[in-house]
Write a protein that holds these residues in place. Sequence first.
Motif, PDB file in Angstrom:
ATOM      1  N   LEU A 137       0.833  -1.199   0.000  1.00 25.82           N
ATOM      2  CA  LEU A 137       0.000   0.000   0.000  1.00 25.82           C
ATOM      3  C   LEU A 137       0.871   1.254   0.000  1.00 25.82           C
ATOM      4  O   LEU A 137       0.598   2.211  -0.733  1.00 25.82           O
ATOM      5  CB  LEU A 137      -0.920  -0.006   1.220  1.00 25.82           C
ATOM      6  CG  LEU A 137      -1.890   1.174   1.351  1.00 25.82           C
ATOM      7  CD1 LEU A 137      -2.891   1.184   0.208  1.00 25.82           C
ATOM      8  CD2 LEU A 137      -2.620   1.117   2.697  1.00 25.82           C
ATOM      9  N   PHE A 138       1.934   1.240   0.794  1.00 23.40           N
ATOM     10  CA  PHE A 138       2.829   2.389   0.826  1.00 23.40           C
ATOM     11  C   PHE A 138       3.546   2.566  -0.517  1.00 23.40           C
ATOM     12  O   PHE A 138       3.698   3.690  -1.004  1.00 23.40           O
ATOM     13  CB  PHE A 138       3.861   2.245   1.950  1.00 23.40           C
ATOM     14  CG  PHE A 138       3.329   2.621   3.302  1.00 23.40           C
ATOM     15  CD1 PHE A 138       2.922   3.913   3.560  1.00 23.40           C
ATOM     16  CD2 PHE A 138       3.252   1.680   4.317  1.00 23.40           C
ATOM     17  CE1 PHE A 138       2.430   4.278   4.814  1.00 23.40           C
ATOM     18  CE2 PHE A 138       2.765   2.032   5.569  1.00 23.40           C
ATOM     19  CZ  PHE A 138       2.352   3.329   5.814  1.00 23.40           C
ATOM     20  N   PHE A 139       4.001   1.469  -1.117  1.00 24.71           N
ATOM     21  CA  PHE A 139       4.710   1.574  -2.392  1.00 24.71           C
ATOM     22  C   PHE A 139       3.791   2.065  -3.505  1.00 24.71           C
ATOM     23  O   PHE A 139       4.248   2.700  -4.454  1.00 24.71           O
ATOM     24  CB  PHE A 139       5.326   0.237  -2.774  1.00 24.71           C
ATOM     25  CG  PHE A 139       6.753   0.091  -2.317  1.00 24.71           C
ATOM     26  CD1 PHE A 139       7.783   0.686  -3.036  1.00 24.71           C
ATOM     27  CD2 PHE A 139       7.068  -0.625  -1.178  1.00 24.71           C
ATOM     28  CE1 PHE A 139       9.106   0.571  -2.624  1.00 24.71           C
ATOM     29  CE2 PHE A 139       8.380  -0.750  -0.754  1.00 24.71           C
ATOM     30  CZ  PHE A 139       9.404  -0.147  -1.482  1.00 24.71           C
ATOM     31  N   LYS A 140       2.521   1.776  -3.406  1.00 22.06           N
ATOM     32  CA  LYS A 140       1.574   2.273  -4.411  1.00 22.06           C
ATOM     33  C   LYS A 140       1.243   3.748  -4.186  1.00 22.06           C
ATOM     34  O   LYS A 140       0.563   4.361  -5.009  1.00 22.06           O
ATOM     35  CB  LYS A 140       0.295   1.437  -4.376  1.00 22.06           C
ATOM     36  CG  LYS A 140       0.497   0.005  -4.857  1.00 22.06           C
ATOM     37  CD  LYS A 140      -0.764  -0.824  -4.685  1.00 22.06           C
ATOM     38  CE  LYS A 140      -0.535  -2.268  -5.133  1.00 22.06           C
ATOM     39  NZ  LYS A 140      -1.734  -3.118  -4.908  1.00 22.06           N
ATOM     40  N   ASN A 141       1.721   4.287  -3.063  1.00 21.66           N
ATOM     41  CA  ASN A 141       1.466   5.698  -2.737  1.00 21.66           C
ATOM     42  C   ASN A 141       2.748   6.364  -2.242  1.00 21.66           C
ATOM     43  O   ASN A 141       2.736   7.089  -1.257  1.00 21.66           O
ATOM     44  CB  ASN A 141       0.378   5.801  -1.662  1.00 21.66           C
ATOM     45  CG  ASN A 141      -0.968   5.320  -2.137  1.00 21.66           C
ATOM     46  OD1 ASN A 141      -1.726   6.053  -2.758  1.00 21.66           O
ATOM     47  ND2 ASN A 141      -1.282   4.053  -1.859  1.00 21.66           N
ATOM     48  N   ILE A 142       3.858   6.124  -2.950  1.00 27.56           N
ATOM     49  CA  ILE A 142       5.146   6.654  -2.520  1.00 27.56           C
ATOM     50  C   ILE A 142       5.095   8.173  -2.378  1.00 27.56           C
ATOM     51  O   ILE A 142       4.630   8.876  -3.267  1.00 27.56           O
ATOM     52  CB  ILE A 142       6.252   6.262  -3.513  1.00 27.56           C
ATOM     53  CG1 ILE A 142       6.467   4.738  -3.516  1.00 27.56           C
ATOM     54  CG2 ILE A 142       7.565   6.955  -3.150  1.00 27.56           C
ATOM     55  CD1 ILE A 142       7.451   4.264  -4.557  1.00 27.56           C
ATOM     56  N   GLY A 143       5.536   8.655  -1.236  1.00 34.04           N
ATOM     57  CA  GLY A 143       5.599  10.084  -0.995  1.00 34.04           C
ATOM     58  C   GLY A 143       4.317  10.699  -0.485  1.00 34.04           C
ATOM     59  O   GLY A 143       4.302  11.867  -0.103  1.00 34.04           O
ATOM     60  N   LYS A 144       3.240   9.931  -0.458  1.00 26.32           N
ATOM     61  CA  LYS A 144       1.943  10.476  -0.060  1.00 26.32           C
ATOM     62  C   LYS A 144       1.635  10.117   1.390  1.00 26.32           C
ATOM     63  O   LYS A 144       1.886   8.997   1.830  1.00 26.32           O
ATOM     64  CB  LYS A 144       0.847   9.923  -0.962  1.00 26.32           C
ATOM     65  CG  LYS A 144      -0.542  10.448  -0.652  1.00 26.32           C
ATOM     66  CD  LYS A 144      -1.567   9.945  -1.651  1.00 26.32           C
ATOM     67  CE  LYS A 144      -2.952  10.468  -1.341  1.00 26.32           C
ATOM     68  NZ  LYS A 144      -3.964  10.022  -2.321  1.00 26.32           N
ATOM     69  N   VAL A 145       1.074  11.068   2.120  1.00 28.40           N
ATOM     70  CA  VAL A 145       0.642  10.799   3.486  1.00 28.40           C
ATOM     71  C   VAL A 145      -0.622   9.956   3.442  1.00 28.40           C
ATOM     72  O   VAL A 145      -1.605  10.323   2.806  1.00 28.40           O
ATOM     73  CB  VAL A 145       0.360  12.101   4.257  1.00 28.40           C
ATOM     74  CG1 VAL A 145      -0.107  11.776   5.674  1.00 28.40           C
ATOM     75  CG2 VAL A 145       1.588  12.983   4.307  1.00 28.40           C
ATOM     76  N   LEU A 146      -0.588   8.805   4.116  1.00 32.92           N
ATOM     77  CA  LEU A 146      -1.767   7.947   4.229  1.00 32.92           C
ATOM     78  C   LEU A 146      -2.296   8.048   5.648  1.00 32.92           C
ATOM     79  O   LEU A 146      -1.557   7.811   6.610  1.00 32.92           O
ATOM     80  CB  LEU A 146      -1.406   6.492   3.906  1.00 32.92           C
ATOM     81  CG  LEU A 146      -0.767   6.233   2.531  1.00 32.92           C
ATOM     82  CD1 LEU A 146      -0.540   4.731   2.339  1.00 32.92           C
ATOM     83  CD2 LEU A 146      -1.622   6.790   1.409  1.00 32.92           C
ATOM     84  N   THR A 147      -3.549   8.400   5.800  1.00 32.89           N
ATOM     85  CA  THR A 147      -4.114   8.526   7.141  1.00 32.89           C
ATOM     86  C   THR A 147      -4.311   7.143   7.754  1.00 32.89           C
ATOM     87  O   THR A 147      -4.415   6.132   7.048  1.00 32.89           O
ATOM     88  CB  THR A 147      -5.463   9.256   7.107  1.00 32.89           C
ATOM     89  OG1 THR A 147      -6.426   8.462   6.402  1.00 32.89           O
ATOM     90  CG2 THR A 147      -5.342  10.613   6.428  1.00 32.89           C
ATOM     91  N   THR A 148      -4.375   7.122   9.080  1.00 32.94           N
ATOM     92  CA  THR A 148      -4.573   5.831   9.755  1.00 32.94           C
ATOM     93  C   THR A 148      -5.893   5.193   9.329  1.00 32.94           C
ATOM     94  O   THR A 148      -5.962   3.977   9.133  1.00 32.94           O
ATOM     95  CB  THR A 148      -4.548   6.019  11.280  1.00 32.94           C
ATOM     96  OG1 THR A 148      -5.520   7.011  11.650  1.00 32.94           O
ATOM     97  CG2 THR A 148      -3.178   6.471  11.751  1.00 32.94           C
ATOM     98  N   GLY A 149      -6.938   5.997   9.169  1.00 35.34           N
ATOM     99  CA  GLY A 149      -8.227   5.457   8.745  1.00 35.34           C
ATOM    100  C   GLY A 149      -8.158   4.821   7.376  1.00 35.34           C
ATOM    101  O   GLY A 149      -8.726   3.741   7.145  1.00 35.34           O
TER     102      GLY A 149
END
Length: 232
Positions: free
Chosen positions: A168-180
């Motif tokens: 999930l993180f690699f599919k959104n590199i550089g983007k802040v992902l909220t806990t929710g």
Amino acid sequence: MNRYNEHVLLVEDDAPIRNFIAFALQSEGFRCTPADTGHAALNLLLSEKVDLMLLDLGLPDLDGMEIIKRVREWSDMPILVVSARDQDKEKAAALDGGADDYLTKPFSATELLARVRVALRHLYKQRGLQTQTSLEVGGLSIDLKKRLVHLDGEELHVTPLEYSLLALFFKNIGKVLTTGYIIREVWGAGYGSDTQALRALMAGLRRKLEENPAKPRYIKTEIGVGYRLVDE
């Protein structure tokens, strides 16, 4: 000059701040179009090709959250929120609503330009995922087809949940992902909001990834909001 030369829509009603941001962007070679209201911004988006939007939430006619909602109905362009609202719940709401990043006023030109570049790189990587099965940050890599993770050339043994989180993180590199958002994507929409389970999962993954889990190199904590895989 930077290597991008993209068109940035700057939506900000405060003239001094708008001029400061516009000057910083133009000095780096970005094309910058200013707008001081939400309606003006939406009209510009319909008439011109825009690569990234810098958006103040506190506009005189439309709330920035409404603009994010409307834009996300048809566009995946990076949206970088620049706002004086510094409450964690405001940041989380903007990010969950579709913003890519959140910068709290006041900020430096250096920080602003760095966030803009990260957002653009994230967009390019996202658009290339359909043909790209292997992604890498520093010495950490993931093969999305074979479901393998490597760290400094060595295969890293991770649990299925740890792999899902890392993918999930690699599919959104550089983007802040909220806990929710992370909880919904990793465990499912019906799981609830068990942040304790996420913290435990994150701690286990960091012990495998980081030389010093207390000072992580790869996955940074955005306090009160969520996490970000750094874009090196």
